[in-house]
Write a protein that holds these residues in place. Structure first.
Motif, short mmCIF file in Angstrom:
data_model
loop_
_atom_site.label_atom_id
_atom_site.label_comp_id
_atom_site.label_asym_id
_atom_site.label_seq_id
_atom_site.Cartn_x
_atom_site.Cartn_y
_atom_site.Cartn_z
N ALA A 92 0.83 -1.21 0.00
CA ALA A 92 0.00 0.00 0.00
C ALA A 92 0.86 1.26 0.00
O ALA A 92 0.38 2.36 -0.27
N ASP A 96 -2.04 0.76 -5.43
CA ASP A 96 -3.44 0.59 -5.02
C ASP A 96 -3.93 -0.83 -5.18
O ASP A 96 -5.08 -1.03 -5.55
N ARG A 104 -7.07 0.79 1.71
CA ARG A 104 -7.23 2.16 1.19
C ARG A 104 -6.80 3.21 2.23
O ARG A 104 -6.18 4.21 1.88
N ARG A 107 -3.10 3.31 2.28
CA ARG A 107 -2.62 4.02 1.09
C ARG A 107 -2.72 5.54 1.29
O ARG A 107 -1.80 6.29 0.95
#
Ligand code: F6P
Length: 501
Positions: A92, A96, A104, A107
């Motif tokens: 990450a 993606d 997420r 990230r």
């Protein structure tokens, strides 16, 4: 052999009757069929001592172990570091490929930190600082040190130096050639509790004499504050990134300083390309899967006790050191995640050096020694120097060594006989760029994880390094003259030290 590895022994027994050269001669198409390309990274496994039937069993084993599912679970941020109850979301940091909210938000945190890192690089670039000292050890040192050394540019804005070793000569020698008024430092430590780093960090802080040029990278902001480094010069780290997988995080700050933020982002992009391949390529076309299965074959079917990695490019001379930590700290385990004994051998000893230098040191043993050492040869097709004769000769050596080790040579004189049957993989980069280096390192990371899945072990903890550290803390006052050691051998060694000091 037990569990997921069942059946490999039988292939090994069958293949022990066939030389590697006869396997290749009997199936010349393996030269291309046992090869894969992922953009600028090519891998050829044709000189491994297996055949199509053995590979079929290996891939069946990969299916049974659900290697692709395991990759997905890691990318999605599941608790693959089960003994510590943590995710391993280093992917990450560079792309993606995770599809969950956990991946997420990791990230998003990584991108936020990357922007802050870029701003700190820009601020330093606008100052009169010429030299940077990166203080860190293990995963907080080896990856950035490798990348900076591999991709160093002659006209870089900063000279970046690395200080890792606890031995005071390291600090003494480094500081003697720098000017404290033109130097900034970054203390890199996920825990901010590593004795070596805190001692060296203290030396550097005192030498700098100005905390305004002191920076930190850590997952322990409280400890950073206690050390006296301001929050605006600190970059975050997270418990979902393991030290030896942390190059891609803010631990890469020295890389961004040495090569520029854009080059660092290109390194991340290269690794992300390999992540996307690992996540989506079917088993039979999946490079980390091939690499991991080959490692398991050599260790558990052929019984190889060591594995060499030999880059034929001076710029990759620090790759073996980085891989030693990545592979051996990850896979140096004897028990499975559930605590039961693995039942087969786990990681071999990884070691290596740079070709062609090593041809004149340990290659004799590789060719004629009693131990068979599987090798990862790494070559670079297009150099970044103008010495065409050197490069052609370098490539000829790389190809020749792999061929000689595999095929050997018969001779009536036993001293001149080359037994052959010495397996190797060739990894070839089109050129050495931030992208290809990122791909290469990410390949090894994923291969390590997949080997761990096949062995049923946790690639992301390192409890084995704790006992020695704890004992050293306990012995420190004794070395300084207070109290006595419990262990009789240590007591006697301390007496000898006292005599000599
Ligand atoms: O060698 C043990 C280890 O914990 C590594 O895993 C880690 O990369 C290194 O020490 C340094 O740790 P830290 O970044 O917390 O200083």
């Amino acid at each position: 052999m037990t569990g997921a590895l069942d059946g490999l022994d039988e292939h090994a027994r069958r293949l022990s009757a066939s030389s590697l050269s006869s396997l290749i001669a009997g199936d010349p198409a393996r030269a291309t069929d046992f090869a894969l390309r992922v953009g600028p990274l090519y891998a050829n496994f044709a000189r491994q001592h297996y055949d199509r039937a053995a590979l079929e069993s290996l891939f069946a084993m990969a299916t049974r172990a659900d290697l692709l599912g395991a990759m997905r679970r890691m990318f999605d941020g599941e608790s693959v570091n089960a003994t510590e109850g943590r995710a391993a979301l280093h992917a990450a940091l560079r792309g993606d490929c995770g599809s969950t909210s956990t991946a997420r938000s990791a990230r998003a945190a990584a991108l936020d930190a990357l922007a802050r890192m870029r701003a700190l690089v820009d601020a330093l670039a606008a100052s009169d600082v010429t030299d940077i000292i990166s203080v860190g050890i293990g995963g907080s040192d080896l990856g950035p040190r490798l990348v900076v050394d591999a991709l160093a540019q002659p006209n870089a804005r900063f000279r970046v130096h690395f200080l890792s070793n606890l031995d005071g000569h390291a600090a003494q020698r480094l500081l003697a050639r720098l000017d404290p008024r033109r130097t900034a430092a970054v203390i890199v430590s996920k825990s901010f509790g590593t004795r070596e780093t805190l001692l060296n960090g203290g030396i550097v802080r005192a030498w700098l004499g100005d905390d305004a040029r002191l920076h930190a990278v850590s997952a322990a902001p409280q400890r950073v504050a206690e050390f006296g480094i301001a929050a605006e010069r600190s970059l975050p780290m997270w418990d979902w990134v393991g030290g030896r997988y942390s190059l891609w995080s803010t631990v890469g700050f020295p890389v961004a300083l040495a090569l520029g933020s854009t080059a660092f982002e290109r390194l991340l992009a290269g690794a992300a390309t390999l992540d996307a391949h690992a996540a989506s390529a079917p088993l039979g076309d999946n490079l980390p899967v091939w690499h991991a299965l080959t490692a398991i074959w050599n260790r558990n079917a052929l019984g190889a006790a060591t594995q060499a990695v030999l880059p034929y490019d001076q710029r990759l001379r620090l790759l073996p050191a980085h891989l030693q930590q990545l592979v051996m700290e990850s896979l140096g385990k004897s028990v499975r995640i559930d605590g039961a004994a693995i039942g087969v051998d786990s990681v071999p000893v990884w070691w290596g050096g740079v070709g062609s230098d090593v041809q004149h040191s340990f290659f004799q043993a590789l060719h004629q020694g009693t131990q068979v050492v599987p090798i990862d040869f790494i070559g670079v097709a297009r150099p970044d120097h103008a010495h065409a004769d050197n490069h052609a000769t370098q490539l000829a050596n790389l190809l020749a060594q792999s061929e000689a080790l595999a095929n050997g040579r018969s001779d009536d004189n036993p001293h001149r006989r080359h037994p052959g049957d010495r397996p190797s993989t060739l990894l070839l980069l089109d050129a050495l760029t931030p992208e290809t280096l990122g791909m290469l390192i990410a390949l090894y990371e994923h291969s390590v994880y997949l080997q761990a899945v096949l062995w049923g072990i946790n690639a992301f903890d390192q409890y084995g390094v704790e006992l020695g550290k704890t004992l050293a803390e306990r012995l420190l006052p004794v070395v300084e003259g207070q109290g006595e050691a419990d262990d009789p051998v240590t007591r006697s060694l301390l007496a000898e030290l006292a005599r000599a000091r």
